[in-house]
Design a protein around this motif. Structure first.
Motif, PDB file in Angstrom:
ATOM      1  N   MET A 127      42.962  42.157  43.945  1.00 44.65           N
ATOM      2  CA  MET A 127      43.384  42.374  45.330  1.00 44.65           C
ATOM      3  C   MET A 127      42.925  43.744  45.846  1.00 44.65           C
ATOM      4  O   MET A 127      42.451  43.875  46.971  1.00 44.65           O
ATOM      5  CB  MET A 127      44.900  42.266  45.438  1.00 44.65           C
ATOM      6  N   ILE A 128      43.062  44.767  44.985  1.00 45.59           N
ATOM      7  CA  ILE A 128      42.627  46.113  45.393  1.00 45.59           C
ATOM      8  C   ILE A 128      41.127  46.129  45.636  1.00 45.59           C
ATOM      9  O   ILE A 128      40.639  46.748  46.583  1.00 45.59           O
ATOM     10  CB  ILE A 128      43.021  47.139  44.313  1.00 45.59           C
ATOM     11  N   ALA A 129      40.381  45.430  44.774  1.00 42.86           N
ATOM     12  CA  ALA A 129      38.929  45.372  44.952  1.00 42.86           C
ATOM     13  C   ALA A 129      38.557  44.698  46.264  1.00 42.86           C
ATOM     14  O   ALA A 129      37.637  45.126  46.971  1.00 42.86           O
ATOM     15  CB  ALA A 129      38.295  44.636  43.778  1.00 42.86           C
ATOM     16  N   LEU A 130      39.280  43.634  46.622  1.00 39.66           N
ATOM     17  CA  LEU A 130      39.011  42.941  47.880  1.00 39.66           C
ATOM     18  C   LEU A 130      39.255  43.846  49.083  1.00 39.66           C
ATOM     19  O   LEU A 130      38.548  43.772  50.088  1.00 39.66           O
ATOM     20  CB  LEU A 130      39.889  41.691  47.986  1.00 39.66           C
ATOM     21  N   LEU A 131      40.265  44.717  48.972  1.00 41.18           N
ATOM     22  CA  LEU A 131      40.604  45.605  50.081  1.00 41.18           C
ATOM     23  C   LEU A 131      39.656  46.786  50.195  1.00 41.18           C
ATOM     24  O   LEU A 131      39.380  47.270  51.294  1.00 41.18           O
ATOM     25  CB  LEU A 131      42.049  46.108  49.926  1.00 41.18           C
ATOM     26  N   THR A 132      39.153  47.259  49.074  1.00 41.97           N
ATOM     27  CA  THR A 132      38.335  48.486  49.082  1.00 41.97           C
ATOM     28  C   THR A 132      36.837  48.216  49.126  1.00 41.97           C
ATOM     29  O   THR A 132      36.072  49.074  49.543  1.00 41.97           O
ATOM     30  CB  THR A 132      38.658  49.336  47.846  1.00 41.97           C
ATOM     31  N   GLU A 133      36.407  47.033  48.700  1.00 37.28           N
ATOM     32  CA  GLU A 133      34.973  46.751  48.615  1.00 37.28           C
ATOM     33  C   GLU A 133      34.228  46.941  49.933  1.00 37.28           C
ATOM     34  O   GLU A 133      33.175  47.597  49.963  1.00 37.28           O
ATOM     35  CB  GLU A 133      34.749  45.328  48.093  1.00 37.28           C
ATOM     36  N   GLY A 148      39.648  42.201  61.846  1.00 34.24           N
ATOM     37  CA  GLY A 148      38.380  41.640  62.283  1.00 34.24           C
ATOM     38  C   GLY A 148      37.214  42.090  61.432  1.00 34.24           C
ATOM     39  O   GLY A 148      36.313  41.299  61.113  1.00 34.24           O
ATOM     40  N   LEU A 149      37.225  43.370  61.036  1.00 30.87           N
ATOM     41  CA  LEU A 149      36.153  43.872  60.175  1.00 30.87           C
ATOM     42  C   LEU A 149      36.189  43.208  58.801  1.00 30.87           C
ATOM     43  O   LEU A 149      35.146  42.847  58.243  1.00 30.87           O
ATOM     44  CB  LEU A 149      36.270  45.389  60.032  1.00 30.87           C
ATOM     45  N   TYR A 150      37.374  43.065  58.245  1.00 32.31           N
ATOM     46  CA  TYR A 150      37.494  42.379  56.952  1.00 32.31           C
ATOM     47  C   TYR A 150      36.963  40.943  57.050  1.00 32.31           C
ATOM     48  O   TYR A 150      36.195  40.486  56.194  1.00 32.31           O
ATOM     49  CB  TYR A 150      38.952  42.353  56.484  1.00 32.31           C
ATOM     50  N   CYS A 151      37.379  40.243  58.088  1.00 26.74           N
ATOM     51  CA  CYS A 151      36.949  38.850  58.246  1.00 26.74           C
ATOM     52  C   CYS A 151      35.439  38.758  58.446  1.00 26.74           C
ATOM     53  O   CYS A 151      34.781  37.867  57.882  1.00 26.74           O
ATOM     54  CB  CYS A 151      37.667  38.215  59.434  1.00 26.74           C
ATOM     55  N   SER A 152      34.876  39.663  59.235  1.00 26.31           N
ATOM     56  CA  SER A 152      33.438  39.619  59.477  1.00 26.31           C
ATOM     57  C   SER A 152      32.651  39.913  58.198  1.00 26.31           C
ATOM     58  O   SER A 152      31.574  39.353  57.986  1.00 26.31           O
ATOM     59  CB  SER A 152      33.057  40.622  60.569  1.00 26.31           C
ATOM     60  N   TYR A 153      33.205  40.772  57.332  1.00 26.11           N
ATOM     61  CA  TYR A 153      32.522  41.118  56.083  1.00 26.11           C
ATOM     62  C   TYR A 153      32.514  39.938  55.129  1.00 26.11           C
ATOM     63  O   TYR A 153      31.467  39.578  54.568  1.00 26.11           O
ATOM     64  CB  TYR A 153      33.211  42.323  55.435  1.00 26.11           C
ATOM     65  N   TYR A 154      33.656  39.307  54.939  1.00 27.15           N
ATOM     66  CA  TYR A 154      33.752  38.230  53.954  1.00 27.15           C
ATOM     67  C   TYR A 154      33.276  36.886  54.484  1.00 27.15           C
ATOM     68  O   TYR A 154      32.874  36.015  53.712  1.00 27.15           O
ATOM     69  CB  TYR A 154      35.192  38.114  53.448  1.00 27.15           C
ATOM     70  N   LEU A 155      33.318  36.694  55.801  1.00 23.20           N
ATOM     71  CA  LEU A 155      32.863  35.424  56.384  1.00 23.20           C
ATOM     72  C   LEU A 155      31.448  35.509  56.927  1.00 23.20           C
ATOM     73  O   LEU A 155      30.897  34.514  57.393  1.00 23.20           O
ATOM     74  CB  LEU A 155      33.815  34.996  57.518  1.00 23.20           C
TER      75      LEU A 155
END
Length: 307
Positions: free
Chosen positions: A1-7, A236-243
Motif C-alpha cells: 500500500m505504501i509503495a502504491l502511494l509513493t510510487e 485525479g493525479l493518482y488515477c491518471s498515473y495508474y489508469l
C-alpha cells in the motif's frame, strides 16, 4: 500500500504536476466561491476562453502570459458590455458571442503561429509536461491572486451580497468588480498549465458550487471549496498515473463526481429532500387519520427529529 502511494511521486515530473495542480486547484476554488455568489459562472466561462488569443499573442511577442491574459480578459468584458448596452441582444447571448469569437481567434492564431512548442497544450493542458519555469510562474501568479483574495475578502464578500450597501459605506463596486475580473484572468493563466482553456471553467465553478450545497456560511465555503479541490487534484493525479489517462481531465472528473455525490446525498441534496418530503407526507397523513391523537403524536416527533 505504501509503495502504491509513493510510487507516482518518485518522479520529478509528477512532483511538479502535483505542485502545479494543488496551486491551481486551491486558487480556482477560492475564487469560485465569489463567482458562484455573484452569479458570474458564465462570465468565468467567457473570460477563461477569451484569454486564449491573449496568451498566444503574449507567446509571439515574448512577454509573460499573464499580460496577454489580463488584456484580453478585460477586452472580453468590455465587448460583452458594449454588445449588451448598444443592441437588443441580452447579456447571456452577448457573452456567448464574444467568448466563442475570441476563442476561435485564439485557435486561428495557434494554427498560424510557428513554434517549437506545441501550443495546443494551452487548450488541453499539459500537466505532466510542466517545467520548472512554468511552475515558478504558476506559484507567483497563484500567490498574487491568493493574497488579494485573502486581504480583500470582506470587501469582495460584501460586493457579492449587497453592492448597494458596499457603495453606501464608501466602497467602489465597479472597482471591486474590475478587481475580481482581473483576478479571474490571472487565475485562468494559472489553471491553463494544469487543465487547459477548455477545462478551466470547471475548476472555476465546481468547487464553489459544491461548497454552496454543503453550507450556508460563506466563511465555511472558503474552507470546504479549496480542501475539496486539493483532494480531487491528488486523487485525479493518482488515477491518471495508474489508469494512464489525461491528468487534467481526471482532476476535473473527480470534482464532478464529488459534486454529483453532494448534489444527491448532501444536506440540500435531491434525494435527502425527497426523503424528507416523503416522511412529512406520511406524517401528515397519519395525523389526519381518524385513529385519534395517540398515533399522531409519535408521527409528529418522527418528522421533526431529523431537524
Amino acid at each position: 500500500m505504501i509503495a502504491l502511494l509513493t510510487e507516482p511521486f518518485g518522479y520529478e515530473f509528477m512532483m511538479r504536476a502535483l505542485a502545479t495542480s494543488l496551486v491551481a486547484s486551491i486558487v480556482c476554488a477560492l475564487l469560485s466561491c465569489w463567482l458562484v455568489l455573484v452569479g458570474w459562472s458564465l462570465m468565468g466561462d467567457a473570460v477563461s476562453h477569451a484569454v486564449l488569443p491573449g496568451v498566444v499573442l503574449a507567446y509571439i511577442l515574448g512577454v509573460p502570459f499573464a499580460v496577454g491574459a489580463v488584456v484580453f480578459g478585460f477586452l472580453a468584458v468590455a465587448l460583452i458590455g458594449l454588445v449588451r448596452d448598444t443592441s437588443r441582444v441580452k447579456e447571456d447571448a452577448a457573452i456567448g458571442i464574444v467568448f466563442t469569437t475570441m476563442f476561435a481567434l485564439g485557435l486561428v492564431l495557434i494554427s498560424v503561429t510557428p513554434s517549437h512548442t506545441d501550443l495546443n497544450h494551452i487548450i488541453f493542458g499539459n500537466l505532466l509536461g510542466v517545467s520548472r519555469g512554468d511552475l515558478l510562474q504558476v506559484a507567483i501568479l497563484g500567490a498574487i491572486v491568493l493574497s488579494v483574495l485573502v486581504l480583500k475578502r470582506r470587501d469582495f464578500t460584501l460586493y457579492a451580497f449587497d453592492p448597494t450597501h458596499a457603495h453606501a459605506i464608501g466602497l467602489n463596486p465597479r472597482l471591486l468588480g474590475a478587481a475580481l475580473l482581473a483576478l479571474l484572468a490571472l487565475t485562468s493563466v494559472v489553471a491553463l498549465q494544469a487543465v487547459g482553456v477548455i477545462l478551466v471553467v470547471a475548476m472555476l465553478i465546481i468547487p464553489g458550487a459544491t461548497a454552496y450545497l454543503l453550507t450556508n456560511k460563506f466563511g465555511t465555503m472558503l474552507i470546504i471549496a479549496p480542501t475539496m479541490s486539493a483532494a480531487c487534484a491528488i486523487v485525479g493525479l493518482y488515477c491518471s498515473y495508474y489508469l494512464d489517462t489525461a491528468s487534467g481531465g481526471m482532476i476535473v472528473l473527480a470534482q464532478g463526481v464529488v459534486f454529483g455525490v453532494v448534489y444527491l446525498f448532501g444536506p440540500h441534496g435531491v434525494l435527502r429532500g425527497r426523503r424528507y418530503a416523503s416522511t412529512r407526507t406520511k406524517t401528515e397523513s397519519v395525523a389526519s387519520s381518524p385513529s385519534g391523537t395517540a398515533s399522531a403524536a409519535p408521527a409528529s416527533r418522527t418528522a421533526t427529529a431529523p431537524e
